[in-house]
Scaffold this active site. Structure first.
Site, PDB file in Angstrom:
ATOM      1  N   CYS A 289      33.123  30.359  36.454  1.00 13.91           N
ATOM      2  CA  CYS A 289      32.322  29.711  35.402  1.00 13.91           C
ATOM      3  C   CYS A 289      32.110  28.215  35.618  1.00 13.91           C
ATOM      4  O   CYS A 289      30.993  27.773  35.876  1.00 13.91           O
ATOM      5  CB  CYS A 289      32.998  29.934  34.054  1.00 13.91           C
ATOM      6  SG  CYS A 289      33.054  31.665  33.594  1.00 13.91           S
TER       7      CYS A 289
HETATM    8  N1  LIG Z   1      35.495  35.925  34.520  1.00 14.06           N
HETATM    9  C1  LIG Z   1      35.402  35.073  33.518  1.00 14.06           C
HETATM   10  O1  LIG Z   1      36.362  34.386  33.176  1.00 14.06           O
HETATM   11  C2  LIG Z   1      34.108  34.915  32.722  1.00 14.06           C
HETATM   12  C3  LIG Z   1      34.181  34.310  31.463  1.00 14.06           C
HETATM   13  C4  LIG Z   1      33.037  34.192  30.701  1.00 14.06           C
HETATM   14  C5  LIG Z   1      31.824  34.616  31.233  1.00 14.06           C
HETATM   15  N2  LIG Z   1      31.754  35.167  32.472  1.00 14.06           N
HETATM   16  C6  LIG Z   1      30.447  35.609  32.955  1.00 14.06           C
HETATM   17  O2  LIG Z   1      30.368  37.020  32.850  1.00 14.06           O
HETATM   18  C7  LIG Z   1      29.602  37.552  33.932  1.00 14.06           C
HETATM   19  C8  LIG Z   1      30.424  38.588  34.676  1.00 14.06           C
HETATM   20  O3  LIG Z   1      31.555  37.946  35.220  1.00 14.06           O
HETATM   21  P1  LIG Z   1      32.845  38.747  35.679  1.00 14.06           P
HETATM   22  O4  LIG Z   1      33.904  37.720  35.872  1.00 14.06           O
HETATM   23  O5  LIG Z   1      33.113  39.894  34.779  1.00 14.06           O
HETATM   24  O6  LIG Z   1      32.354  39.289  37.094  1.00 14.06           O
HETATM   25  P2  LIG Z   1      33.080  40.414  37.996  1.00 14.06           P
HETATM   26  O7  LIG Z   1      32.646  40.150  39.386  1.00 14.06           O
HETATM   27  O8  LIG Z   1      34.533  40.482  37.672  1.00 14.06           O
HETATM   28  O9  LIG Z   1      32.429  41.767  37.479  1.00 14.06           O
HETATM   29  C9  LIG Z   1      31.088  42.073  37.637  1.00 14.06           C
HETATM   30  C10 LIG Z   1      30.959  43.568  37.820  1.00 14.06           C
HETATM   31  O10 LIG Z   1      29.579  43.872  37.917  1.00 14.06           O
HETATM   32  C11 LIG Z   1      29.398  44.862  38.904  1.00 14.06           C
HETATM   33  N3  LIG Z   1      28.002  44.837  39.328  1.00 14.06           N
HETATM   34  C12 LIG Z   1      27.389  43.997  40.183  1.00 14.06           C
HETATM   35  N4  LIG Z   1      26.079  44.293  40.244  1.00 14.06           N
HETATM   36  C13 LIG Z   1      25.872  45.330  39.403  1.00 14.06           C
HETATM   37  C14 LIG Z   1      24.728  46.070  39.022  1.00 14.06           C
HETATM   38  N5  LIG Z   1      23.528  45.787  39.520  1.00 14.06           N
HETATM   39  N6  LIG Z   1      24.882  47.074  38.157  1.00 14.06           N
HETATM   40  C15 LIG Z   1      26.110  47.357  37.645  1.00 14.06           C
HETATM   41  N7  LIG Z   1      27.224  46.683  37.960  1.00 14.06           N
HETATM   42  C16 LIG Z   1      27.093  45.670  38.823  1.00 14.06           C
HETATM   43  C17 LIG Z   1      30.415  44.525  39.973  1.00 14.06           C
HETATM   44  O11 LIG Z   1      30.694  45.646  40.792  1.00 14.06           O
HETATM   45  C18 LIG Z   1      31.604  44.094  39.121  1.00 14.06           C
HETATM   46  O12 LIG Z   1      32.439  45.186  38.807  1.00 14.06           O
HETATM   47  C19 LIG Z   1      29.188  36.348  34.766  1.00 14.06           C
HETATM   48  O13 LIG Z   1      27.921  35.913  34.376  1.00 14.06           O
HETATM   49  C20 LIG Z   1      30.209  35.300  34.407  1.00 14.06           C
HETATM   50  O14 LIG Z   1      29.716  33.994  34.575  1.00 14.06           O
HETATM   51  C21 LIG Z   1      32.895  35.354  33.217  1.00 14.06           C
END
Ligand SMILES: NC(=O)c1ccc[n+]([C@@H]2O[C@H](COP(=O)([O-])OP(=O)(O)OC[C@H]3O[C@@H](n4cnc5c(N)ncnc54)[C@H](O)[C@@H]3O)[C@@H](O)[C@H]2O)c1
Length: 450
Positions: A289
């Site tokens: 982030c």
């Molecule tokens: N990790 C954090 O602390 C956090 C906190 C707040 C917001 N976010 C935001 O949330 C979003 C997701 O982050 P995350 O940390 O969960 O990511 P992550 O990489 O842990 O998870 C994303 C998931 O999406 C899947 N994926 C990718 N492309 C895909 C598609 N086309 N269809 C279906 N699944 C797909 C991946 O296989 C993975 O399992 C981002 O925008 C991030 O900025 C993350």
């Protein structure tokens, strides 16, 4: 299951607004919910939905994650294995790579990655791909929410056209909202359920329905008037952190030259009961982030002839920190008549923050690359990260034995995990450079804070 509004299977009276049955199904818990992207954000969200009694279908392109979820095996530290296993066992959560199953869902939350590309510009391809993979199977009357952090305008400029290409119309036969995820992995107090959730729909009806859905499994839902306001809220929160951390990193360097201990200063400033919030210096930004999201806004701002200089300056200051850490380490070794080339450096912690296993964008990557570049002999210990690919090598976590501590010319603390024996480090190390103030309770002349 979402109703059809085109005659076949019409489940509402002719004079009722289209959305009414959907709201009812949210209210009585019968709505089936989907989560696209089962990562750090999506899996805990799916668990909260299921704990509220909804049947949840998790959709992910990763066959490995799909299989693990269906086995009831959690790969996200904030989701206890027993909890996931119980919900899978009751048939409340299932996972699939078959995106046509979105037709079973009344509400779908998209939680896919939003990284930067090689030019540090927003990479919206994951969100676009996720929207494309569900568009053919969305039933009329479904609510779709986007949770991925992104620039203001994404929901309506990027996602809405893709979803409407399937023939449904947002606000009439499809509902669309943005609701930023604020999860803080590893936070023992605030998790998905008790972190208030901001929601902004494309139309007031979209907002109302999104509030109805999230209120089922989030304690406090905060509606805002537009998707852009909701998108900007998340960016404000992360830019606020990024800029304040950069400020601390600058004050750290000037304090060091002045012979002032910045850590002591922050503790003293913290005693002011109003108008101050502590931030801490460190080896650089990490995670999915804070190092990334601000640049989503600076990219978009250029379309409006604006240069977001605070963000650029904060990025520059924070990105320089790994270089500063290495130069401080070199100076310290120099005083001990030792060069960095050939020195044994034991890095403590490679995750981007305490008590989690996430190494995305961790500053340890840059710091270790710089150390290897200068021919240091680098090993690391991280209780959460058994192996760490860096600079074309895969390093393996070593045990933190008294021998390993004593053998290092310097111990470099990059993450302050709470389950590390810092007393043993302070006792046995030849020298410690502590970038996290992790050894604050074990001061001695060999321990130097950044
Ligand atoms: N990790 C954090 O602390 C956090 C906190 C707040 C917001 N976010 C935001 O949330 C979003 C997701 O982050 P995350 O940390 O969960 O990511 P992550 O990489 O842990 O998870 C994303 C998931 O999406 C899947 N994926 C990718 N492309 C895909 C598609 N086309 N269809 C279906 N699944 C797909 C991946 O296989 C993975 O399992 C981002 O925008 C991030 O900025 C993350």
């Amino acid at each position: 299951m979402a109703p059809s509004v085109d005659g076949a299977g019409l489940s509402m009276k002719e004079d009722e607004p289209v959305a009414k049955p959907l709201e009812d199904r949210f209210a009585d818990g019968s709505a089936v919910l989907g989560v696209v992207g089962l990562g750090y954000v999506g899996l805990p969200l799916a668990v909260e939905m299921a704990k509220a009694g909804h049947r949840v279908i998790g959709l992910d392109v990763s066959a490995e994650k799909v299989a693990l979820v269906n086995e009831g095996t959690s790969y996200i530290p904030d989701v206890p294995i027993e909890e996931l296993a119980a919900l899978v066992g009751k048939g409340l959560i299932s996972a699939s790579a078959d995106f046509s199953r979105v037709c079973e869902c009344d509400g779908v939350a998209i939680c896919v990655p939003t990284p930067l590309d090689a030019m540090k510009e927003p990479d919206t391809s994951f969100m676009e791909e996720a929207a494309r993979s569900i568009v053919g199977s969305l039933c009329p009357g479904t609510l779709v929410t986007l949770e991925s952090t992104t620039y203001p305008g994404t929901t309506e400029e990027v996602i809405q056209p893709i979803l409407e290409s399937g023939g449904l119309k947002v606000g009439e036969t499809l509902y669309l909202a943005f609701s930023p995820e604020r999860v803080d992995p590893g936070n023992p107090v605030y998790q998905t359920r008790n972190t208030p959730k901001v929601v902004g729909g494309v139309t007031p009806e979209c907002t109302r329905l999104a509030v109805a859905m999230y209120s089922r499994f989030i304690d406090t839902v905060v509606p805002v008037t537009t998707t852009r306001a909701a998108e900007m809220t998340k960016l404000l929160e992360n830019i606020f952190r990024c800029v304040n951390i950069a400020l601390m990193n600058e004050l750290l360097q000037v304090s060091d030259r002045m012979g002032i201990d910045i850590w002591e200063v922050v503790e003293a400033a913290k005693t002011k009961p109003f108008g101050f919030m502590p931030f801490y210096p460190g080896p650089g930004l990490g995670g999915h982030c804070i190092p990334i999201d601000p640049f989503y806004l600076s990219w978009k701002a250029r379309q409006y002839d604006m240069h977001t200089e605070f963000i650029e300056l904060a990025g520059k200051t924070n990105e320089a920190m790994p270089y500063y850490v290495v130069s401080r380490l070199m100076d310290a070794l120099n005083l001990r008549r030792r060069s960095l080339a050939g020195a044994r450096i034991l890095v403590l912690g490679v995750a981007y923050k305490n008590d989690i296993d996430d190494t995305r964008e961790t500053p340890a990557i840059k710091v270790i690359e710089l150390l290897l570049d200068k021919e240091a002999d680098v090993s690391y210990h991280d209780p959460y990260v058994p192996e760490f690919p860096v600079a074309g090598h895969v390093l393996h976590s070593v045990d933190l034995t008294p021998e390993a501590i004593a053998a290092a010319d310097a111990v470099l603390v990059l993450t302050g995990h709470s389950n590390v024996d810092y007393a043993a480090v302070a006792r046995g190390a030849q020298f410690v450079l502590d970038t996290r103030n992790a050894l604050k309770d074990f001061p001695n002349e060999k321990v130097v804070r950044l």
